[in-house]
Design a protein around this motif. Structure first.
Motif, mmCIF file in Angstrom:
data_model
loop_
_atom_site.group_PDB
_atom_site.id
_atom_site.type_symbol
_atom_site.label_atom_id
_atom_site.label_comp_id
_atom_site.label_asym_id
_atom_site.label_seq_id
_atom_site.Cartn_x
_atom_site.Cartn_y
_atom_site.Cartn_z
ATOM 1 N N GLY A 1 0.819 -1.214 0.000
ATOM 2 C CA GLY A 1 0.000 0.000 0.000
ATOM 3 C C GLY A 1 0.847 1.255 0.000
ATOM 4 N N ILE A 2 1.928 1.243 0.756
ATOM 5 C CA ILE A 2 2.841 2.398 0.783
ATOM 6 C C ILE A 2 3.524 2.565 -0.575
ATOM 7 N N ILE A 3 3.985 1.458 -1.152
ATOM 8 C CA ILE A 3 4.616 1.517 -2.482
ATOM 9 C C ILE A 3 3.616 2.027 -3.514
ATOM 10 N N TRP A 4 2.360 1.571 -3.417
ATOM 11 C CA TRP A 4 1.297 2.005 -4.322
ATOM 12 C C TRP A 4 1.122 3.528 -4.223
ATOM 13 N N GLY A 5 1.110 4.055 -3.001
ATOM 14 C CA GLY A 5 0.957 5.492 -2.809
ATOM 15 C C GLY A 5 2.133 6.282 -3.360
ATOM 16 N N VAL A 6 3.340 5.760 -3.178
ATOM 17 C CA VAL A 6 4.537 6.434 -3.699
ATOM 18 C C VAL A 6 4.497 6.473 -5.226
ATOM 19 N N ILE A 7 4.063 5.392 -5.840
ATOM 20 C CA ILE A 7 3.965 5.367 -7.310
ATOM 21 C C ILE A 7 2.927 6.366 -7.797
ATOM 22 N N ILE A 8 1.801 6.487 -7.082
ATOM 23 C CA ILE A 8 0.769 7.462 -7.463
ATOM 24 C C ILE A 8 1.341 8.875 -7.423
ATOM 25 N N VAL A 9 2.061 9.202 -6.349
ATOM 26 C CA VAL A 9 2.652 10.540 -6.222
ATOM 27 C C VAL A 9 3.700 10.771 -7.312
ATOM 28 N N ALA A 10 4.519 9.753 -7.592
ATOM 29 C CA ALA A 10 5.543 9.886 -8.638
ATOM 30 C C ALA A 10 4.900 10.113 -10.005
ATOM 31 N N LEU A 11 3.846 9.380 -10.302
ATOM 32 C CA LEU A 11 3.161 9.582 -11.582
ATOM 33 C C LEU A 11 2.545 10.978 -11.665
ATOM 34 N N ALA A 12 1.988 11.456 -10.573
ATOM 35 C CA ALA A 12 1.408 12.805 -10.576
ATOM 36 C C ALA A 12 2.486 13.856 -10.818
ATOM 37 N N LEU A 13 3.647 13.686 -10.198
ATOM 38 C CA LEU A 13 4.742 14.634 -10.410
ATOM 39 C C LEU A 13 5.249 14.594 -11.846
ATOM 40 N N ILE A 14 5.353 13.401 -12.409
ATOM 41 C CA ILE A 14 5.807 13.276 -13.802
ATOM 42 C C ILE A 14 4.816 13.936 -14.744
ATOM 43 N N ILE A 15 3.529 13.724 -14.498
ATOM 44 C CA ILE A 15 2.508 14.337 -15.351
ATOM 45 C C ILE A 15 2.558 15.849 -15.222
ATOM 46 N N GLN A 16 2.729 16.363 -14.001
ATOM 47 C CA GLN A 16 2.805 17.798 -13.795
ATOM 48 C C GLN A 16 4.024 18.398 -14.500
ATOM 49 N N ILE A 17 5.158 17.704 -14.443
ATOM 50 C CA ILE A 17 6.361 18.194 -15.119
ATOM 51 C C ILE A 17 6.145 18.200 -16.635
ATOM 52 N N ASN A 18 5.479 17.182 -17.163
ATOM 53 C CA ASN A 18 5.229 17.118 -18.613
ATOM 54 C C ASN A 18 4.266 18.215 -19.051
ATOM 55 N N VAL A 19 3.297 18.561 -18.223
ATOM 56 C CA VAL A 19 2.331 19.591 -18.591
ATOM 57 C C VAL A 19 2.977 20.977 -18.588
ATOM 58 N N GLU A 20 3.866 21.196 -17.611
ATOM 59 C CA GLU A 20 4.516 22.503 -17.506
ATOM 60 C C GLU A 20 5.553 22.742 -18.609
ATOM 61 N N SER A 21 6.125 21.670 -19.184
ATOM 62 C CA SER A 21 7.157 21.882 -20.194
ATOM 63 C C SER A 21 6.600 22.135 -21.567
#
Length: 83
Positions: free
Chosen positions: A63-83
């Motif tokens: 569950g903790i790993i699942w949450g970390v992956i969700i946050v990492a994907l959100a950060l990657i998506i945010q970085i892609n949108v801003e660029s």
């Protein structure tokens, strides 16, 4: 960046399925939905205290790993949108 995103999405799908399986393996505590659908029947699968503790630890870890992956994907998506 695309490879990282795809690999995280595949890992997220696999961990999601594992979490569903592990949660369903837990012994019902009674008095809830598990009793309503036949979960109140005792089984030898979850009878050991050590096995139940290890199952709980594995479920929490995934569950903790699942949450970390969700946050990492959100950060990657945010970085892609801003660029």
């Amino acid at each position: 960046m695309d490879f990282l995103m795809i690999s995280l999405q595949v890992a997220l799908a696999a961990i999601s399925l594992l979490l569903i399986l592990l949660i369903l393996l837990h012994k019902g505590r009674g008095g809830g939905m598990s009793d309503m659908f036949g979960g109140g029947v005792t089984s030898s699968l979850g009878s050991s205290g050590v096995a139940e503790r290890n199952l709980t630890r594995l479920t929490i870890s995934l569950g903790i790993i699942w949450g970390v992956i969700i946050v990492a994907l959100a950060l990657i998506i945010q970085i892609n949108v801003e660029s």
